[in-house]
Design an enzyme around this catalytic site. Structure first.
Site, PDB file in Angstrom:
ATOM      1  N   ASP A   1       9.171   2.569   1.638  1.00  0.00           N
ATOM      2  CA  ASP A   1       7.994   3.274   2.131  1.00  0.00           C
ATOM      3  C   ASP A   1       7.862   2.949   3.615  1.00  0.00           C
ATOM      4  OD1 ASP A   1       5.498   4.152   2.897  1.00  0.00           O
ATOM      5  OD2 ASP A   1       4.456   3.470   1.090  1.00  0.00           O
TER       6      ASP A   1
ATOM      7  N   LYS B   1       2.589   9.659   8.543  1.00  0.00           N
ATOM      8  CA  LYS B   1       1.859   9.164   9.717  1.00  0.00           C
ATOM      9  C   LYS B   1       2.383   9.729  11.049  1.00  0.00           C
ATOM     10  CE  LYS B   1      -0.954   5.697   7.743  1.00  0.00           C
ATOM     11  NZ  LYS B   1      -0.646   5.059   6.471  1.00  0.00           N
TER      12      LYS B   1
ATOM     13  N   PHE C   1       0.865  -1.180   0.000  1.00  0.00           N
ATOM     14  CA  PHE C   1       0.000   0.000   0.000  1.00  0.00           C
ATOM     15  C   PHE C   1       0.897   1.224   0.000  1.00  0.00           C
ATOM     16  CE2 PHE C   1      -2.427   3.443   1.958  1.00  0.00           C
ATOM     17  CZ  PHE C   1      -3.508   3.456   1.101  1.00  0.00           C
TER      18      PHE C   1
HETATM   19  C1  LIG Z   1      -0.873   5.348   5.037  1.00  0.00           C
HETATM   20  C2  LIG Z   1       0.153   4.927   4.063  1.00  0.00           C
HETATM   21  C3  LIG Z   1       0.372   5.629   2.865  1.00  0.00           C
HETATM   22  C4  LIG Z   1      -0.473   6.813   2.448  1.00  0.00           C
HETATM   23  O1  LIG Z   1      -0.415   7.863   3.363  1.00  0.00           O
HETATM   24  P1  LIG Z   1      -1.569   9.000   3.334  1.00  0.00           P
HETATM   25  O2  LIG Z   1      -1.112   9.978   4.372  1.00  0.00           O
HETATM   26  O3  LIG Z   1      -2.843   8.323   3.653  1.00  0.00           O
HETATM   27  O4  LIG Z   1      -1.559   9.572   1.976  1.00  0.00           O
HETATM   28  C5  LIG Z   1       1.388   5.196   2.034  1.00  0.00           C
HETATM   29  N1  LIG Z   1       2.155   4.138   2.348  1.00  0.00           N
HETATM   30  C6  LIG Z   1       1.984   3.443   3.489  1.00  0.00           C
HETATM   31  C7  LIG Z   1       2.881   2.297   3.800  1.00  0.00           C
HETATM   32  C8  LIG Z   1       0.972   3.796   4.379  1.00  0.00           C
HETATM   33  O5  LIG Z   1       0.763   3.081   5.487  1.00  0.00           O
END
Ligand SMILES: *Cc1c(COP(=O)(O)O)cnc(C)c1O
Length: 389
Positions: A209, A238, A124
């Site tokens: 990521d 986050k 994700f």
């Molecule tokens: C939450 C998340 C995103 C996206 O972040 P947003 O602030 O919702 O745009 C991307 N990569 C990972 C691994 C995430 O957990």
């Protein structure tokens, strides 16, 4: 817009790991706004910083210097492999920039044909166009027209497929060292090492990521530190702002050197209000005592959850994840289990592969961890009783 599957519950206030619902009940929060409230709700230092900054300056523009932005960038670089930082308002914007950096890097090197970004099943990376294409989840792509070119999805953990895929058109490999939404799946150190090696051999960038698994979540400031494998580019968000929306892209000069004046920008990204709060959040989370605490409490939780799995093999199939990014792969439906946990005043998140995730604030005490396990035990008991009836 009807895009959320919301629980029928709202909260009036929060303090630490506790949320107070408009139903008059209090809840143990093991969601933490999806790993955002790393310091819990209304952390005193963050509240004080926000209040003080609100009286001074909220927003100017990136056409001026922003001292707290420079300070936070310096902190992030000192604590990691990075030499450059760009601040965003969200995770997906950091991902979007990572994808741009990868192609720009290759083009500036004289290899504009290198446009492919390789990602993995269960990933994700966010919800903007390039990020959903990179993530490859069909549900998030359906009905949105043609896919962007240059994204290759491989099965999770299939290193033979990766060896075959990396080649003369590869720009980068992008991966979460510990998958979040995919269901708290940690990538093995050996796989990360192989990715580093393939990138080095082929002239591709390795991009992590760490939007969910970074900022102390796994018991190190960043999850990549466990493996010793260092990326060229890393996305953070986050917990970075402790609840204030902020993200960042971290990179080496080598990776981001082609991002010259005009190549990217943001109106809000890194504004004084965001930076004041994020700077305070960073200094709290980066404290060795807090990271030690995460390792202690996650060790305790790991033991307790292993016991739970042994007592309820009909409910819990597997415990996975790292640190306080914990996944329980379930046999019964994960959404039903989450709703039952909520009945027992425990908030947990869903996840791919029929998992539920525990993403508590990093300040979770041992007593609160015990309470979480008791509430999970009760939820397993209730789930078992329902299945029998
Ligand atoms: C939450 C998340 C995103 C996206 O972040 P947003 O602030 O919702 O745009 C991307 N990569 C990972 C691994 C995430 O957990």
């Amino acid at each position: 817009m009807g895009v959320y599957n919301r629980a029928p519950l709202a909260f009036e206030r929060g303090r630490g790991v506790r949320l107070y619902g408009d139903d008059g009940r209090d809840y143990l929060d093991c969601v933490a706004g999806i790993a955002v409230n790393g310091l819990g709700h209304c952390h005193p230092r963050l509240v004080k910083t926000l209040e003080e900054q609100a009286e001074k300056l909220w927003h100017v523009s990136n056409i001026y210097r922003i001292p707290d932005q420079e300070a936070l960038a310096a902190r992030l670089c000192a604590a990691t492999f990075a030499e450059e930082v760009f601040f965003t308002n969200s995770g997906t914007e950091a991902v979007e920039l990572a994808l741009k950096v990868a192609r720009r890097h290759q083009a500036a090197k004289g290899a504009p044909e290198r446009i492919d970004v390789i990602t993995f099943e269960g990933a994700f990376h966010g919800r903007t166009y390039a990020a959903v294409t990179a993530g490859g989840n069909e549900t998030y792509l359906e009905g949105f027209g043609p896919r962007l070119p240059g994204y290759i999805h491989l099965p999770f953990g299939d290193m033979d497929a990766l060896k075959a895929a990396v080649g003369p058109t590869t720009a980068a490999i992008m991966i979460e060292p510990v998958q979040g939404e995919g269901g708290a799946r940690a990538v093995s150190d050996a796989d990360l090492r192989l990715m580093r090696q393939l990138c080095d051999e082929q002239g591709a960038l390795l991009m992590f990521d760490e939007i969910q698994c970074g900022m102390g979540r796994t018991g190190k400031l960043f999850a990549y530190e466990w493996s010793g494998v260092v990326p060229d580019v890393m996305c953070v968000a986050k917990a970075l702002g402790g609840g204030f929306p902020v993200g960042a892209l971290l990179a080496t000069h080598h990776a981001a050197g082609a991002m010259k004046v005009g190549a990217h920008g943001s109106t809000y990204g890194g504004n004084p209000l965001a930076m004041a709060v994020a700077l305070a959040a960073f200094d709290e989370i980066a404290k060795p005592e807090l990271l030690d605490h995460v390792n202690q409490v996650s060790g305790y939780l790991g033991q307790q959850l292993a016991g739970l799995k042994d007592r309820y093999p009909d409910v819990v199939e597997e415990i996975r994840g790292k640190g306080l990014l914990i996944g329980l792969k379930l046999k019964p439906n994960n959404r039903d289990f989450m709703a039952q946990a909520r009945e027992n005043q425990l908030l947990i998140a869903g996840g791919g592969d029929n998992c539920v995730r525990l993403l508590p604030p990093l300040i979770l005490t041992q007593d609160e961890a015990r309470e979480a396990v008791e509430k999970l035990e009760k939820t397993c008991e209730d789930t078992r009783a329902k299945a029998a009836s």
